[in-house]
Motif scaffolding. Structure first.
Motif, mmCIF file in Angstrom:
data_model
loop_
_atom_site.group_PDB
_atom_site.id
_atom_site.type_symbol
_atom_site.label_atom_id
_atom_site.label_comp_id
_atom_site.label_asym_id
_atom_site.label_seq_id
_atom_site.Cartn_x
_atom_site.Cartn_y
_atom_site.Cartn_z
ATOM 1 N N ILE A 5 0.867 -1.179 0.000
ATOM 2 C CA ILE A 5 0.000 0.000 0.000
ATOM 3 C C ILE A 5 0.900 1.223 0.000
ATOM 4 N N LEU A 6 0.723 2.058 -1.000
ATOM 5 C CA LEU A 6 1.470 3.310 -1.083
ATOM 6 C C LEU A 6 0.518 4.442 -0.736
ATOM 7 N N PRO A 48 -2.517 -2.491 7.505
ATOM 8 C CA PRO A 48 -1.205 -3.068 7.215
ATOM 9 C C PRO A 48 -0.627 -3.851 8.395
ATOM 10 N N ASP A 49 0.266 -4.770 8.073
ATOM 11 C CA ASP A 49 1.012 -5.490 9.102
ATOM 12 C C ASP A 49 2.177 -4.648 9.605
ATOM 13 N N CYS A 50 2.695 -3.786 8.731
ATOM 14 C CA CYS A 50 3.846 -2.949 9.053
ATOM 15 C C CYS A 50 3.788 -1.693 8.192
ATOM 16 N N VAL A 51 4.233 -0.558 8.760
ATOM 17 C CA VAL A 51 4.270 0.706 8.036
ATOM 18 C C VAL A 51 5.680 1.273 8.076
ATOM 19 N N LEU A 52 6.161 1.675 6.910
ATOM 20 C CA LEU A 52 7.408 2.422 6.799
ATOM 21 C C LEU A 52 7.017 3.839 6.427
ATOM 22 N N CYS A 53 7.484 4.820 7.180
ATOM 23 C CA CYS A 53 7.053 6.202 6.992
ATOM 24 C C CYS A 53 8.243 7.126 6.805
ATOM 25 N N LEU A 89 12.651 3.066 -3.386
ATOM 26 C CA LEU A 89 11.418 2.571 -2.774
ATOM 27 C C LEU A 89 11.220 1.084 -3.055
ATOM 28 N N ALA A 90 11.543 0.663 -4.265
ATOM 29 C CA ALA A 90 11.441 -0.761 -4.606
ATOM 30 C C ALA A 90 12.369 -1.583 -3.720
ATOM 31 N N MET A 103 2.678 -1.129 4.231
ATOM 32 C CA MET A 103 2.277 0.196 3.795
ATOM 33 C C MET A 103 3.473 1.126 3.911
ATOM 34 N N MET A 104 3.642 1.967 2.896
ATOM 35 C CA MET A 104 4.670 2.992 2.926
ATOM 36 C C MET A 104 3.978 4.343 2.815
ATOM 37 N N VAL A 105 4.415 5.294 3.638
ATOM 38 C CA VAL A 105 3.851 6.641 3.633
ATOM 39 C C VAL A 105 4.955 7.586 3.199
ATOM 40 N N GLY A 106 4.732 8.289 2.084
ATOM 41 C CA GLY A 106 5.791 9.136 1.574
ATOM 42 C C GLY A 106 5.343 10.123 0.524
#
Length: 158
Positions: A5-6, A48-53, A89-90, A103-106
């Motif tokens: 999820i972006l 999400p199971d995990c978020v990178l922000c 990001l990839a 999920m990534m928040v950016g």
């Protein structure tokens, strides 16, 4: 299948004189967008199971508003997301292959280019991602993040 999820940060205030871009807060409009994004994720069962922000203030504030709707999830700030290319990001997403729903928040243009690259195979084939826009990409379990590997299963914007 697993999902990426972006979530692009919500609308931010303009940069003030002597203010670093990374310190820009959400605008009132942005807070409303982020809250709506959180509701959409919750209503569609996309917790999400995990978020990178990104460490940018506007991204962190977006995530905080989303967490109000979806509840607490594992999260961490990832410096590399700020001003990242689609390739960076990839690489981050690929390093989390074991996560069922990441999920990534950016930021753009990196997020819209990554979504296009993973879906159509070409990063130049992007069409834009508005503030607080969400792209949900489905990809095979354990598949490497590479051009054309994913299916765009949902796209939402406020």
């Amino acid at each position: 299948m697993r999902e990426l999820i972006l979530l692009r940060h919500a609308h931010a205030e303009p940069t003030l004189p002597d203010q670093a871009d990374i310190d820009r807060p959400l605008s009132p409009q942005g807070l409303a967008e982020a809250e709506a994004a959180g509701r959409w994720l919750a209503e569609n069962g996309l917790v999400p199971d995990c978020v990178l922000c990104s460490p940018a203030r506007r991204a962190r504030e977006t995530l905080e508003a989303v967490l109000t709707a979806i509840g607490y999830v594992e999260q961490r700030l990832e410096d590399a997301i700020y001003e990242a290319t689609a390739g960076t990001l990839a690489g981050l997403a690929d390093a989390h292959r074991e996560t069922g729903r990441l999920m990534m928040v950016g930021h753009n243009p990196g997020f819209e280019r990554l979504a296009a690259l993973m879906h159509s195979g070409q990063s130049g084939d992007y069409r834009g991602m508005p503030t607080a826009g969400i792209a949900v990409l489905a990809l095979p379990d354990q598949a490497a993040i590479e051009p054309g590997v994913a299916r765009l299963s949902a796209f939402w914007w406020p």
